[in-house]
Design an enzyme around this catalytic site. Structure first.
Site, PDB file in Angstrom:
ATOM      1  N   HIS A 185       0.745  -0.926  -0.086  1.00  0.00           N
ATOM      2  CA  HIS A 185       0.350   0.185   0.414  1.00  0.00           C
ATOM      3  C   HIS A 185       0.806   1.057   0.330  1.00  0.00           C
ATOM      4  O   HIS A 185       1.979   1.133   0.758  1.00  0.00           O
ATOM      5  CB  HIS A 185      -1.259   0.241   1.166  1.00  0.00           C
ATOM      6  CG  HIS A 185      -0.206  -0.547   2.357  1.00  0.00           C
ATOM      7  ND1 HIS A 185      -0.145   1.075   3.309  1.00  0.00           N
ATOM      8  CD2 HIS A 185       0.435  -0.500   3.418  1.00  0.00           C
ATOM      9  CE1 HIS A 185       0.704   1.035   4.119  1.00  0.00           C
ATOM     10  NE2 HIS A 185       0.359  -0.717   4.988  1.00  0.00           N
ATOM     11  N   ASP A 217      -0.190   4.914   1.226  1.00  0.00           N
ATOM     12  CA  ASP A 217      -0.407   5.505   2.056  1.00  0.00           C
ATOM     13  C   ASP A 217       0.523   4.947   3.469  1.00  0.00           C
ATOM     14  O   ASP A 217       0.610   4.098   3.305  1.00  0.00           O
ATOM     15  CB  ASP A 217      -1.583   5.377   2.053  1.00  0.00           C
ATOM     16  CG  ASP A 217      -2.879   4.361   2.557  1.00  0.00           C
ATOM     17  OD1 ASP A 217      -2.341   2.885   2.710  1.00  0.00           O
ATOM     18  OD2 ASP A 217      -3.923   4.050   3.522  1.00  0.00           O
ATOM     19  N   ASP A 245       6.394   0.532   7.302  1.00  0.00           N
ATOM     20  CA  ASP A 245       4.349   1.289   7.660  1.00  0.00           C
ATOM     21  C   ASP A 245       4.439   1.291   5.499  1.00  0.00           C
ATOM     22  O   ASP A 245       3.462   2.473   6.267  1.00  0.00           O
ATOM     23  CB  ASP A 245       3.785   0.562   8.585  1.00  0.00           C
ATOM     24  CG  ASP A 245       2.644   0.296   7.909  1.00  0.00           C
ATOM     25  OD1 ASP A 245       2.564  -0.268   7.297  1.00  0.00           O
ATOM     26  OD2 ASP A 245       1.866   0.433   8.782  1.00  0.00           O
ATOM     27  N   GLU A 291      -5.122   2.441   2.630  1.00  0.00           N
ATOM     28  CA  GLU A 291      -5.147   0.467   3.536  1.00  0.00           C
ATOM     29  C   GLU A 291      -4.778   1.062   4.751  1.00  0.00           C
ATOM     30  O   GLU A 291      -5.366   0.334   5.065  1.00  0.00           O
ATOM     31  CB  GLU A 291      -3.445   0.455   3.028  1.00  0.00           C
ATOM     32  CG  GLU A 291      -3.866  -1.211   4.043  1.00  0.00           C
ATOM     33  CD  GLU A 291      -3.363  -1.157   5.575  1.00  0.00           C
ATOM     34  OE1 GLU A 291      -3.028  -2.154   6.225  1.00  0.00           O
ATOM     35  OE2 GLU A 291      -2.951  -0.288   5.779  1.00  0.00           O
ATOM     36  N   GLU A 292      -4.683   2.439   5.268  1.00  0.00           N
ATOM     37  CA  GLU A 292      -4.860   2.432   6.584  1.00  0.00           C
ATOM     38  C   GLU A 292      -6.052   3.121   7.067  1.00  0.00           C
ATOM     39  O   GLU A 292      -6.018   3.859   8.325  1.00  0.00           O
ATOM     40  CB  GLU A 292      -3.697   3.973   7.014  1.00  0.00           C
ATOM     41  CG  GLU A 292      -1.937   3.332   6.642  1.00  0.00           C
ATOM     42  CD  GLU A 292      -1.296   2.393   7.623  1.00  0.00           C
ATOM     43  OE1 GLU A 292      -2.081   1.623   8.152  1.00  0.00           O
ATOM     44  OE2 GLU A 292      -0.713   1.946   7.116  1.00  0.00           O
TER      45      GLU A 292
END
Length: 355
Positions: A73, A75, A99, A129-130
């Site tokens: 991802h 983001d 991350d 994703e977050e």
């Protein structure tokens, strides 16, 4: 598609990690980094490049007998005065280093360098994703373009200390509402205190013995925890309702229906509502490509104690694992940081596997 930002895929993988982190990309603001990734990938003639929103898919078409997917991802969670990145004593500091921009950097370097990998490869870089699952870019691709995600085995670049974490746990949130009868505290016996009655639910949680099942050779550790409690309307009213929110993390040998049945059995006699649910994923280590990859990593795989997007690949029948540089315990922390050696190790392992 236009972009004012360019990324250099000829840079070393640590420098590329920093460059990606330094592009603003908090969830919902991924357009600039998605544009940059698309621009860089479209310059590679050996790849077909597709886009949906701020999700970018690039893939080889070499006619190999197997196809693998590398996904990450784009983001991050909000920054905390931890950008721009800095490299100190062999460690990259800053938002996204763990991350998961380091994983993205590795996948982008592979996409550029491997013009003839031994498997056909699909590279996926996605948005949102977050945040809430309904916004997840990979979930959108699963719903709207499942043919873009066809494959035999997938690796999600979530931080794992550069070892394989197999599958993921399922997650379910429920709320239990306990009823009471309102009354004045001076005459509390005329009512029924819902908060006091909720103690029976907490007793179940305190006594709960979590399962630790072995699934496909990996040991998972389940959890059942109250995460929020609501009750009471005023300081001079006996509460007539109390709601307890509970999160259950369960091993992938159970599906959501079995997990819900387990909770209803545990809390028999109480009113239960399922608020949110996402299935787990089995380890997926039996495919030949997966076995070869685990052997190259050189350390035993472990179970993923959490939920990740490998579950979305599992829903398509694609076994998937988590593998990426960085310590997952540092994800989202203000002092988020990733050793350069971790990034280089992940790059080396994946290059050997695909070459």
């Amino acid at each position: 598609m236009t972009s004012t930002t360019a990324i250099d895929l000829t840079a070393d993988v640590v420098s590329l990690t920093q460059a990606l982190c330094d592009i603003p990309s908090v969830s919902g603001e991924e357009k600039e980094i998605a544009d940059a990734v698309e621009l860089a990938l479209r310059a590679l003639p050996h790849l077909e490049v597709l886009r949906d929103g701020d999700a970018i898919v690039a893939r080889t078409s070499l006619g190999r007998p197997s196809r693998v997917i590398l996904a990450g991802h784009l983001d991050t969670v909000p920054i905390a005065a931890n950008l721009p990145t800095r490299l100190e004593d062999g460690v990259v500091h800053g938002r996204g280093t763990v991350d998961m921009k380091a994983g993205d950097a590795v996948f982008l370097k592979l996409a550029a360098a491997l013009t003839a990998p031994k498997y056909d490869v699909t590279y996926v870089f996605y948005d949102h994703e977050e945040v809430a699952a309904r916004l997840n870019g990979l979930g959108r691709l699963v719903r709207e373009h499942p043919e873009w995600l066809t494959g035999d085995f997938a690796i999600l670049g979530e931080p794992s200390n550069a070892i394989v974490e197999g599958g993921c746990q399922g997650t379910m949130r429920i709320k239990i509402t306990v009823a009471g009868v309102a009354a004045h505290p001076a005459r509390s016996w005329m009512g029924s205190n819902a908060i006091h009655s909720a103690g029976a639910v907490l007793d179940v949680l305190r006594a709960y013995e979590p399962r630790q099942p072995v699934v496909d050779g990996l040991q998972y550790h389940e959890g059942l925890n109250a995460v929020k409690i609501e009750g009471g309307i005023a300081g001079n009213v006996i509460p007539d309702e109390c709601t307890i929110y509970i999160n259950h993390r369960y091993a992938p040998d159970r599906d959501p229906a079995a997990a819900e049945a387990h909770l209803r059995e545990l809390f028999a006699g109480h009113e239960i509502e399922v608020v949110d649910s996402a299935p787990g994923a089995r380890p997926g280590l039996d495919h030949p490509a997966a076995r070869e990859f685990v052997e190259l990593v050189g350390r035993p795989p472990t179970a993923k104690l959490g939920w990740t997007d490998v579950s979305r690949f599992s829903s398509l029948g694609v076994p998937a694992v988590n593998f990426g540089p960085g310590d997952p315990l540092l994800a989202h922390k203000d002092d988020e940081r990733c050793p350069a050696a971790d990034i280089e190790s992940a790059m080396h392992i994946l290059t050997r596997w695909l070459s």
